[in-house]
Design an enzyme around this catalytic site. Structure first.
Site, short mmCIF file in Angstrom:
data_model
loop_
_atom_site.label_atom_id
_atom_site.label_comp_id
_atom_site.label_asym_id
_atom_site.label_seq_id
_atom_site.Cartn_x
_atom_site.Cartn_y
_atom_site.Cartn_z
N HIS A 1 -76.51 8.58 -93.24
CA HIS A 1 -75.76 7.35 -92.87
C HIS A 1 -76.40 6.24 -92.23
O HIS A 1 -76.04 5.41 -91.80
CB HIS A 1 -74.47 7.89 -91.85
CG HIS A 1 -74.87 8.06 -90.52
ND1 HIS A 1 -75.54 9.23 -90.11
CD2 HIS A 1 -74.78 7.25 -89.24
CE1 HIS A 1 -76.00 9.23 -88.79
NE2 HIS A 1 -75.53 7.78 -88.48
C1 UD1 Z 1 -72.20 4.83 -85.42
C2 UD1 Z 1 -73.60 4.55 -84.45
C3 UD1 Z 1 -74.69 5.59 -84.81
C4 UD1 Z 1 -73.94 6.88 -84.88
C5 UD1 Z 1 -72.79 6.88 -85.96
C6 UD1 Z 1 -72.00 8.32 -86.29
C7 UD1 Z 1 -73.86 2.34 -83.64
C8 UD1 Z 1 -74.80 1.20 -83.50
N1 UD1 Z 1 -74.19 3.21 -84.54
O1 UD1 Z 1 -72.92 4.31 -86.74
O2 UD1 Z 1 -75.71 5.44 -83.94
O3 UD1 Z 1 -75.07 7.89 -85.58
O4 UD1 Z 1 -71.82 6.11 -85.56
O5 UD1 Z 1 -71.32 8.12 -87.33
O6 UD1 Z 1 -73.16 2.53 -82.59
N2 UD1 Z 1 -66.21 2.89 -90.55
C9 UD1 Z 1 -64.81 3.52 -90.98
N3 UD1 Z 1 -64.21 4.09 -90.08
C10 UD1 Z 1 -64.40 4.35 -89.00
C11 UD1 Z 1 -65.65 3.86 -88.62
C12 UD1 Z 1 -66.40 2.98 -89.14
O7 UD1 Z 1 -64.51 3.23 -92.22
O8 UD1 Z 1 -63.85 5.29 -88.36
C13 UD1 Z 1 -66.88 2.24 -91.50
C14 UD1 Z 1 -66.60 0.58 -91.14
O9 UD1 Z 1 -66.76 0.00 -92.56
C15 UD1 Z 1 -67.91 0.10 -90.30
C16 UD1 Z 1 -68.82 1.16 -90.96
O10 UD1 Z 1 -68.36 2.69 -91.24
O11 UD1 Z 1 -68.40 -1.18 -90.68
C17 UD1 Z 1 -69.87 1.58 -89.79
O12 UD1 Z 1 -69.30 1.91 -88.58
P1 UD1 Z 1 -70.03 1.60 -87.43
O13 UD1 Z 1 -69.28 2.30 -86.18
O14 UD1 Z 1 -70.39 0.24 -87.20
O15 UD1 Z 1 -71.41 2.37 -87.29
P2 UD1 Z 1 -71.67 3.63 -87.93
O16 UD1 Z 1 -72.62 3.66 -88.96
O17 UD1 Z 1 -70.68 4.64 -87.84
#
Ligand code: UD1
Length: 380
Positions: A215
């Protein structure tokens, strides 16, 4: 009678929850000393990335939910800061604990550092301090550096963390080498994992499958790298099936990975890998059970490198940098970058029984949370 001290722990995304759970349990043993509030920023909001972990870890529901959600880094960080500032102004905690390296961590650390109490700023403790990949293109690295520089109390997971913080000029008096609370969870919930029916559900047998989780933005937000990963998984599947034709690869797909696979039109190619089983992100109990009974894991996650080391499951990490030194020097982890040749060589070693067996680092002993709460008892 002494006033009870109010502690706020902030969590926001998947890897935070298992780091918090054993500290919550430990703080509950000292209810006479502490009031503990859990704030969930809402950075992760899907059931499969958030609520399921509260269920699996028997965590109480968060006392306060900020509902920050997704966005650009600036949007997400700013939203969490605005909401969290209101919380601390209202609740007036004696200490805030933040975890790991996610955007929620840096956001709340910044808020605390600008709230002034009589005796200084609002004290901040950072769990999992001192880890450095020395790669500033990773958002997590920026989050770590800033959070550590703002923390009064640094709870460090492994010896290299002390070295890293000293090199940044941080006062040794703030540092506590306590170990890894994520491993405390693994030890504490051990009996629960056996209750998982996930192998049955996915039609797997012990030791006839590999797991993969991918991821990191550097891997999935870049089409070229995403393609390389698909190719690595493809060759891995073929090589593994040479040893045992039934071998499966289980890939729980993170929302970011799914979103980018769709954007780059790579989903079909990914799902076309022979014997690949894609599933939605798994809860804690099911994922650890799956990891425990697997042949190996191919990942770019930080936490899984630690969990695999503790469980002595070979771990091939698809990154060029690392921050968890013990998992590589002592444990079962190997850094492979996106180099297919290295992955296949390691895989072959694993199948031939020639791969390193790994040692469990001394501080992965299930007592990190106890050490943390002992420090807090003295500090507050
Ligand atoms: C975040 C953390 C990363 C951690 C990871 C675990 C940061 C910078 N990164 O990354 O260190 O390893 O979490 O999973 O904080 N989304 C959903 N549902 C959710 C949450 C997110 O669909 O509940 C989607 C959204 O489209 C979002 C994307 O996933 O844009 C990424 O989510 P985000 O919280 O920005 O970062 P992660 O890649 O999950």
């Amino acid at each position: 009678m002494k006033r009870k001290k109010k502690i706020i722990s902030v969590v926001g995304a998947r890897p935070n929850f298992m780091k918090l759970a054993p500290i919550e349990l430990e703080l509950q043993k000292h209810k006479n000393l502490f009031t503990h509030l859990i704030v969930h920023t809402g950075q992760h909001y899907d059931y499969r990335l958030s609520s399921i972990f509260f269920r699996d870890l028997n965590l109480p529901q968060p006392h306060i939910f900020l509902g920050a959600g997704s966005g650009t880094h600036a949007e997400q960080t700013a939203k969490i800061m605005t909401e969290f500032e209101n919380v601390v102004l209202k609740e007036k905690p004696d200490l805030v604990i933040v975890f790991g390296d996610i955007n929620s961590t840096i956001a709340c650390a910044l808020v605390c550092s600008k709230i002034h109490y009589n005796s200084g700023t609002l004290p901040l403790a950072h769990v999992e301090a001192g880890l450095r990949s020395f790669d500033r293109t990773m958002p997590e690295e920026i989050n770590r550096i800033v959070t550590d520089s703002l923390s009064e109390i640094l709870f460090i997971t492994e010896p290299v963390g002390v070295k890293n913080l000293l090199a940044e000029g941080i006062d040794k008096k703030k540092m506590y080498l306590v170990g890894d609370t994520m491993i405390d969870s693994l030890i504490y919930y051990r009996s629960k994992f056996e209750s998982s029916k996930i192998l049955n559900k996915l039609g797997l047998n012990k030791q006839n499958y590999l797991i993969s989780t991918i991821h990191r933005p550097v891997n999935v937000d870049n089409k070229n790298n995403f393609n390389k990963i698909i190719s690595i998984l493809n060759s891995t599947a073929k090589t593994a099936q040479n040893y045992n034709p039934d071998t499966k690869i289980v890939l729980p797909i993170h929302p970011r990975t799914l979103k980018m696979a769709e954007k780059f039109s790579l989903l079909k190619k990914l799902k076309g890998i022979k014997n690949l089983i894609t599933v939605e992100p798994l809860g804690y109990t099911d994922f650890i059970k799956l990891l425990m009974d697997s042949i190996l894991v191919i990942t770019d996650s930080g936490g899984i490198q630690e969990e695999a080391t503790f469980l002595k499951i070979p771990c091939l990490t698809l990154r060029n940098t690392f921050e968890r030194q013990d998992t590589i020097n002592l444990g079962t982890n190997s850094l492979c970058g996106l180099d297919e040749r290295i992955v296949i060589n390691k895989l072959t070693e694993i199948y031939k029984g020639k791969y390193k067996k790994g040692k469990i680092p001394q501080l992965m002993d299930g007592k990190a949370s106890r050490r943390i709460v002992n420090v807090l008892k003295n500090a507050l």
